[in-house]
Scaffold this motif. Structure first.
Motif, mmCIF file in Angstrom:
data_model
loop_
_atom_site.group_PDB
_atom_site.id
_atom_site.type_symbol
_atom_site.label_atom_id
_atom_site.label_comp_id
_atom_site.label_asym_id
_atom_site.label_seq_id
_atom_site.Cartn_x
_atom_site.Cartn_y
_atom_site.Cartn_z
ATOM 1 N N ASP A 171 0.468 -1.384 -0.266
ATOM 2 C CA ASP A 171 -0.219 0.094 -0.297
ATOM 3 C C ASP A 171 0.799 1.187 0.210
ATOM 4 N N GLY A 172 2.043 1.024 0.211
ATOM 5 C CA GLY A 172 3.173 2.098 -0.164
ATOM 6 C C GLY A 172 2.705 3.210 1.505
ATOM 7 N N LEU A 173 2.874 2.435 1.976
ATOM 8 C CA LEU A 173 2.463 3.174 3.622
ATOM 9 C C LEU A 173 3.635 3.054 4.180
ATOM 10 N N SER A 174 4.576 3.694 5.506
ATOM 11 C CA SER A 174 5.009 2.736 6.661
ATOM 12 C C SER A 174 4.950 3.802 7.799
ATOM 13 N N ILE A 175 4.864 2.616 8.807
ATOM 14 C CA ILE A 175 4.672 3.130 10.411
ATOM 15 C C ILE A 175 5.212 3.867 10.701
ATOM 16 N N ILE A 176 5.073 4.391 11.663
ATOM 17 C CA ILE A 176 5.830 5.540 12.221
ATOM 18 C C ILE A 176 5.143 5.381 13.628
ATOM 19 N N PHE A 177 6.195 5.386 14.617
ATOM 20 C CA PHE A 177 5.769 5.017 16.129
ATOM 21 C C PHE A 177 5.850 6.626 16.310
ATOM 22 N N GLY A 178 5.551 7.180 18.080
ATOM 23 C CA GLY A 178 5.158 8.036 18.666
ATOM 24 C C GLY A 178 6.742 8.310 19.470
ATOM 25 N N ASP A 179 6.328 8.881 20.506
ATOM 26 C CA ASP A 179 7.466 9.312 21.342
ATOM 27 C C ASP A 179 7.146 8.532 22.306
ATOM 28 N N ASP A 180 5.702 8.218 22.549
ATOM 29 C CA ASP A 180 4.979 7.402 23.447
ATOM 30 C C ASP A 180 5.219 5.778 23.731
ATOM 31 N N TYR A 181 6.398 5.625 21.854
ATOM 32 C CA TYR A 181 5.962 4.168 21.906
ATOM 33 C C TYR A 181 5.509 3.530 20.779
ATOM 34 N N THR A 182 4.488 3.748 21.239
ATOM 35 C CA THR A 182 2.681 2.879 20.995
ATOM 36 C C THR A 182 2.372 3.991 19.698
ATOM 37 N N SER A 183 1.701 5.197 20.029
ATOM 38 C CA SER A 183 1.229 6.101 18.985
ATOM 39 C C SER A 183 1.331 6.012 17.452
ATOM 40 N N ILE A 184 1.065 5.520 16.191
ATOM 41 C CA ILE A 184 1.210 5.249 15.359
ATOM 42 C C ILE A 184 0.750 6.681 14.420
ATOM 43 N N ASP A 185 1.577 6.873 13.321
ATOM 44 C CA ASP A 185 1.162 8.019 11.697
ATOM 45 C C ASP A 185 1.778 6.571 10.689
ATOM 46 N N PHE A 186 1.202 7.636 9.820
ATOM 47 C CA PHE A 186 1.642 6.437 8.806
ATOM 48 C C PHE A 186 2.587 7.313 7.500
ATOM 49 N N ILE A 187 3.804 7.189 6.830
ATOM 50 C CA ILE A 187 4.739 8.159 5.845
ATOM 51 C C ILE A 187 3.980 7.610 4.452
ATOM 52 N N ASP A 188 4.046 7.980 3.429
ATOM 53 C CA ASP A 188 4.729 7.695 2.302
ATOM 54 C C ASP A 188 5.706 7.682 2.282
ATOM 55 N N ALA A 212 -5.395 -1.352 8.133
ATOM 56 C CA ALA A 212 -4.357 -1.906 9.173
ATOM 57 C C ALA A 212 -4.846 -1.697 10.462
ATOM 58 N N ILE A 213 -4.495 -2.713 11.087
ATOM 59 C CA ILE A 213 -4.219 -2.903 13.108
ATOM 60 C C ILE A 213 -4.519 -1.961 13.336
ATOM 61 N N VAL A 214 -5.647 -1.092 14.166
ATOM 62 C CA VAL A 214 -5.076 0.003 15.595
ATOM 63 C C VAL A 214 -5.319 -1.483 16.667
ATOM 64 N N TYR A 215 -5.291 -0.465 17.310
ATOM 65 C CA TYR A 215 -5.222 -0.890 19.064
ATOM 66 C C TYR A 215 -5.925 0.137 19.958
ATOM 67 N N LYS A 216 -6.975 -0.568 21.365
ATOM 68 C CA LYS A 216 -7.098 0.223 22.474
ATOM 69 C C LYS A 216 -6.825 -0.182 23.620
ATOM 70 N N ARG A 217 -6.164 0.834 24.042
ATOM 71 C CA ARG A 217 -5.880 -0.283 25.552
ATOM 72 C C ARG A 217 -7.166 0.525 26.975
ATOM 73 N N HIS A 218 -6.792 -0.596 27.996
ATOM 74 C CA HIS A 218 -7.889 -0.741 27.915
ATOM 75 C C HIS A 218 -7.378 -0.695 29.962
ATOM 76 N N GLY A 219 -5.819 -0.198 29.743
ATOM 77 C CA GLY A 219 -5.543 -0.815 31.387
ATOM 78 C C GLY A 219 -4.554 -2.490 31.211
ATOM 79 N N ASN A 220 -4.222 -2.382 33.047
ATOM 80 C CA ASN A 220 -2.838 -3.203 33.038
ATOM 81 C C ASN A 220 -3.772 -4.614 33.493
ATOM 82 N N GLN A 221 -5.154 -4.773 33.230
ATOM 83 C CA GLN A 221 -5.239 -5.893 34.624
ATOM 84 C C GLN A 221 -5.973 -6.469 33.076
#
Length: 443
Positions: A171-188, A212-221
């Motif tokens: 699809d011509g896009l690559s993932i990059i991770f933000g400074d929190d190691y988890t939030s994501i953007d996509f670049i060409d 693309a698969i994305v996630y929702k965080r619900h806490g440690n448990q």
């Protein structure tokens, strides 16, 4: 005053000289089936903007003065009749085959026959995929093209090449991770951010089939849940699931409280299943869960027993192995593996073709590549067998990469080289470090 007069006279004479000079022509060779274009230049001698040519499946890499691409045109002034030739990537995008080699502690790339494409000047380098390789130099990450031209540079927060690497796929896009190691953007492929998200990503958050698969965080448990976004960054459904698998051939598997289900591209449920597990196949070394409209699953049969099967997208069972796990299939063969990890080969009618004494040796890329499967004998030496279990590459190597484009990197007596599918040496087994990672494994 004399100084300024001299400068004026020089400027006047120069202008007169160029004004009286003959006009020159530039012949544009598109090299993509389009007819050549002849451009008449005015006396200034600069080429106007030429539309970037396209060649289906390849990337345009620039204009060159010679048909063998020795000298690049960089927009300089043209003072005589000139020919310019369009250069494209050597390999069709997505089918690049390069060998990573090490020299004096630095890494570069060569083709399997040994011609160096990228000099060994980097601290680390990935192989090309869809026209881009990632390189590391002085703790800075760059994307380069096949010319070695740096296209973008940044210091990503996930500094690793082979596990979740920002890598370009179909699809011509690559993932990059933000400074929190988890939030994501996509670049060409030029490093421009095309999709900005507030979503959490993981190593499987790459685009395939425009999803693309994305996630929702619900806490440690509570485990994270997952869904899919489209190429605009929008969720295709508001529903989040227990687990999600990448789209392939227009469908994806998800797991919810009812077990495994199948989704279409719009997020609607297309098939409910009785599967209890879905196993990856491999497109190269990229895991896919649907290949040629088929999947490998563990399911409950009519007697409520767990069996391994190959199923189609409508849930029809095409092959079942009640005792051995199915690990791969080809057009003609089914591969299974028993508890001792020995390979058996069946045809699609369920007939046993060969029960081998070998183990698969190219995990996770099980299966046939270029008609051969790399296997290991009981002495931990590697060779390769054909679809009937016949030994084609003898068991004389300490390591063999999967075959791609007719080549494989092998290790023998601690040194590396390249062989073809006939076990002929293409690149002498004299190198201390070679790696043939032509696709990217994403966990």
């Amino acid at each position: 005053m004399k100084k300024y007069i001299a400068i004026f006279i020089l400027f006047f004479l120069t202008s007169l000289l160029y004004g009286c000079s003959k006009k020159v022509t530039v012949t544009i060779h598109f090299n993509n089936g389009e007819p050549n274009q002849v451009i008449d230049l005015d006396e200034i001698g600069y080429l106007p903007v030429v539309q970037t040519p396209e060649k289906d499946g390849y990337e345009f890499l620039g204009w060159y003065y010679q048909s063998d691409y020795q000298t690049a045109y960089r927009g300089e002034r043209i003072i005589k009749n000139t020919h310019l030739y369009a250069k494209y990537s050597t390999y069709a995008l997505g089918n690049e085959s390069f060998v990573r080699f090490e020299q004096d502690g630095k890494w570069g790339l060569m083709i399997p026959q040994g011609k160096v494409i990228i000099e060994a000047i980097y601290d680390d380098i990935s192989t090309f995929n869809y026209g881009r390789a990632m390189v590391i130099k002085d703790q800075t990450f760059n994307y380069i093209d096949e010319n070695g031209t740096v296209l973008t540079s940044w210091r990503p927060y996930n500094p690793f090449l082979y596990d979740g690497i920002p890598h370009f796929l179909e699809d011509g896009l690559s993932i990059i991770f933000g400074d929190d190691y988890t939030s994501i953007d996509f670049i060409d492929r030029f490093g421009v951010i095309q999709i900005q998200t507030n979503h959490i990503g993981k190593g499987d958050s790459y685009f395939s089939n425009g999803r693309a698969i994305v996630y929702k965080r619900h806490g440690n448990q509570i485990p994270d849940t997952c869904s899919y976004i489209d190429l605009n960054g929008h969720l295709i459904t508001d529903t989040f699931y227990k687990s999600c698998y990448p789209y392939n051939e227009g469908y994806a598997y998800i797991e919810n409280d009812h077990g495994y289900q199948q989704l279409g591209l719009n997020g609607s449920m297309s098939l409910e299943t009785n599967y209890v597990e879905i196993y990856p196949l491999y497109d190269g070394v990229k895991p896919v869960y649907i290949l040629n409209s088929l999947s490998i699953v563990k399911r409950l049969n009519e007697n409520n027993h767990l069996v391994y099967s190959v199923v189609d997208l409508d849930g029809h069972v095409l092959f079942t192995s009640p005792t051995e796990r199915i690990i791969s299939f080809s057009e003609d063969r089914i591969l299974t593996m028993d508890n001792g990890e020995l390979i058996s080969i069946y045809d699609w009618n369920g007939n046993l073709v060969s029960k081998t004494t070998y183990q698969p040796a190219t995990y996770p890329a099980y299966g046939y590549y270029d008609g051969l499967m790399v296997v290991m004998n009981d002495q931990n030496l590697m060779g390769a067998i054909d679809q009937d279990g016949n030994v084609i590459i003898p068991f004389e190597y300490e390591d063999i990469s999967r075959f791609k484009g007719g080549f494989s990197v092998v290790k023998k007596q601690g040194l590396y080289g390249v062989i073809n599918t006939k076990n002929e040496i293409i690149l002498g087994i004299t190198y201390h470090h070679l790696k043939y990672y032509d696709d990217i494994l994403i966990f």
